[in-house]
Design a protein around this motif. Sequence first.
Motif, PDB file in Angstrom:
ATOM      1  N   TYR A 151       0.844  -1.195   0.000  1.00  0.00           N
ATOM      2  CA  TYR A 151       0.000   0.000   0.000  1.00  0.00           C
ATOM      3  C   TYR A 151       0.876   1.240   0.000  1.00  0.00           C
ATOM      4  O   TYR A 151       1.817   1.361   0.799  1.00  0.00           O
ATOM      5  CB  TYR A 151      -0.911  -0.008   1.224  1.00  0.00           C
ATOM      6  N   PHE A 152       0.557   2.188  -0.898  1.00  0.00           N
ATOM      7  CA  PHE A 152       1.319   3.430  -1.015  1.00  0.00           C
ATOM      8  C   PHE A 152       0.394   4.611  -0.731  1.00  0.00           C
ATOM      9  O   PHE A 152      -0.357   5.052  -1.614  1.00  0.00           O
ATOM     10  CB  PHE A 152       1.936   3.558  -2.412  1.00  0.00           C
ATOM     11  N   PRO A 153       0.411   5.127   0.485  1.00  0.00           N
ATOM     12  CA  PRO A 153      -0.505   6.220   0.836  1.00  0.00           C
ATOM     13  C   PRO A 153      -0.283   7.492   0.043  1.00  0.00           C
ATOM     14  O   PRO A 153      -1.162   8.365   0.010  1.00  0.00           O
ATOM     15  CB  PRO A 153      -0.253   6.430   2.329  1.00  0.00           C
ATOM     16  N   GLU A 154       0.865   7.615  -0.623  1.00  0.00           N
ATOM     17  CA  GLU A 154       1.122   8.804  -1.441  1.00  0.00           C
ATOM     18  C   GLU A 154       0.605   8.648  -2.869  1.00  0.00           C
ATOM     19  O   GLU A 154       0.849   9.520  -3.717  1.00  0.00           O
ATOM     20  CB  GLU A 154       2.620   9.119  -1.443  1.00  0.00           C
ATOM     21  N   ASN A 155      -0.099   7.561  -3.136  1.00  0.00           N
ATOM     22  CA  ASN A 155      -0.714   7.332  -4.453  1.00  0.00           C
ATOM     23  C   ASN A 155       0.299   7.357  -5.597  1.00  0.00           C
ATOM     24  O   ASN A 155       0.029   7.906  -6.673  1.00  0.00           O
ATOM     25  CB  ASN A 155      -1.827   8.359  -4.722  1.00  0.00           C
ATOM     26  N   ASN A 156       1.433   6.730  -5.366  1.00  0.00           N
ATOM     27  CA  ASN A 156       2.488   6.703  -6.391  1.00  0.00           C
ATOM     28  C   ASN A 156       2.814   5.275  -6.809  1.00  0.00           C
ATOM     29  O   ASN A 156       3.969   4.931  -7.053  1.00  0.00           O
ATOM     30  CB  ASN A 156       3.745   7.402  -5.873  1.00  0.00           C
ATOM     31  N   SER A 157       1.781   4.434  -6.906  1.00  0.00           N
ATOM     32  CA  SER A 157       2.027   3.020  -7.185  1.00  0.00           C
ATOM     33  C   SER A 157       2.651   2.785  -8.562  1.00  0.00           C
ATOM     34  O   SER A 157       3.470   1.883  -8.717  1.00  0.00           O
ATOM     35  CB  SER A 157       0.731   2.221  -7.058  1.00  0.00           C
ATOM     36  N   GLU A 158       2.269   3.576  -9.563  1.00  0.00           N
ATOM     37  CA  GLU A 158       2.853   3.355 -10.896  1.00  0.00           C
ATOM     38  C   GLU A 158       4.351   3.621 -10.888  1.00  0.00           C
ATOM     39  O   GLU A 158       5.131   2.866 -11.481  1.00  0.00           O
ATOM     40  CB  GLU A 158       2.150   4.223 -11.937  1.00  0.00           C
ATOM     41  N   ASP A 159       4.778   4.674 -10.220  1.00  0.00           N
ATOM     42  CA  ASP A 159       6.219   4.946 -10.108  1.00  0.00           C
ATOM     43  C   ASP A 159       6.922   3.833  -9.334  1.00  0.00           C
ATOM     44  O   ASP A 159       8.022   3.393  -9.717  1.00  0.00           O
ATOM     45  CB  ASP A 159       6.459   6.284  -9.413  1.00  0.00           C
ATOM     46  N   GLN A 160       6.310   3.397  -8.242  1.00  0.00           N
ATOM     47  CA  GLN A 160       6.904   2.322  -7.450  1.00  0.00           C
ATOM     48  C   GLN A 160       7.001   1.026  -8.259  1.00  0.00           C
ATOM     49  O   GLN A 160       7.996   0.297  -8.185  1.00  0.00           O
ATOM     50  CB  GLN A 160       6.084   2.086  -6.182  1.00  0.00           C
ATOM     51  N   TYR A 161       5.979   0.763  -9.027  1.00  0.00           N
ATOM     52  CA  TYR A 161       6.001  -0.419  -9.883  1.00  0.00           C
ATOM     53  C   TYR A 161       7.155  -0.344 -10.891  1.00  0.00           C
ATOM     54  O   TYR A 161       7.942  -1.291 -11.023  1.00  0.00           O
ATOM     55  CB  TYR A 161       4.671  -0.551 -10.616  1.00  0.00           C
ATOM     56  N   ASN A 162       7.225   0.777 -11.595  1.00  0.00           N
ATOM     57  CA  ASN A 162       8.223   0.918 -12.655  1.00  0.00           C
ATOM     58  C   ASN A 162       9.654   0.953 -12.137  1.00  0.00           C
ATOM     59  O   ASN A 162      10.558   0.365 -12.751  1.00  0.00           O
ATOM     60  CB  ASN A 162       7.946   2.182 -13.468  1.00  0.00           C
TER      61      ASN A 162
END
Length: 268
Positions: A151-162
């Motif tokens: 879970y990424f509370p900063e809503n940056n999952s796409e960056d974290q994924y990439n």
Amino acid sequence: MENVQLIATDMDHTLLTEKGELPPQIGDYIDALATVGVQFTIASGRPIYTLQTLFAEHKDQLAFICDNGGAVYLRGKNVYKSLIPTTDYRRMLRFTERADGGHPLICGLDAAYIPKADHRFVPVYKTFYTNVKEVDDLSTVSAEADKFTIYFPENNSEDQYNQVYAPQFGNAYSVVVSGPDWVDIMNSGVNKGQGMRRLGAVLGVTTDQMMAFGDTFNDAEMLQTVKYGYRVANANPGIYPYAKYVTGSNDDYGVLQVLDKVLAAKRQ
């Protein structure tokens, strides 16, 4: 559309409105589809215990593709599960704890396990995982788990994924963005599309007889697998290439708009 026998829909931002509500008449559609020989299916990143609670009145006539394909249920019976070895999800946990910004959940078939230190996120988690178990040390958990999620509370999952999780785990596991704040990891080959194929094999239904609806990256394989793949109008632009068709937004009940067409074709 008269040949469609299996229909699946994603939940969040697809069937559910932006308020997180089911269309008020969804039960009537489930019943109507059953009368014309169509198996309605919920294909979600959510676990079975949450989905069965949401669809309590129809849980024994629905199919569920849970945890992005990690487990498949048909009319109350488990027909497939792909469990992540304990050593593997503990390795994912150690990596997540060293990385920046992500909060780990071990997604067991019975509950979502989280560290007590993340108690403040429980209200968010319970939207998706109605059974949350807080433990002192997440590395001691030994549960039947078909998904590990961050879970990424900063809503940056796409960056974290990439930048982080796909490079680290993408070669050995299925890693997907499940929303602006989630990255999910399952066993290699596990996705909603494979879940549809497994369900179709049990039912004797081919992909040419399948329809599906989705809005984001964990729906991509499912939309590619079926003959009638629909994205809702509010879908992430990144999945546009994976869907042959488009329908109205979730708030406009876009899924139901197409179900009306299926029912009309079946009744001719």
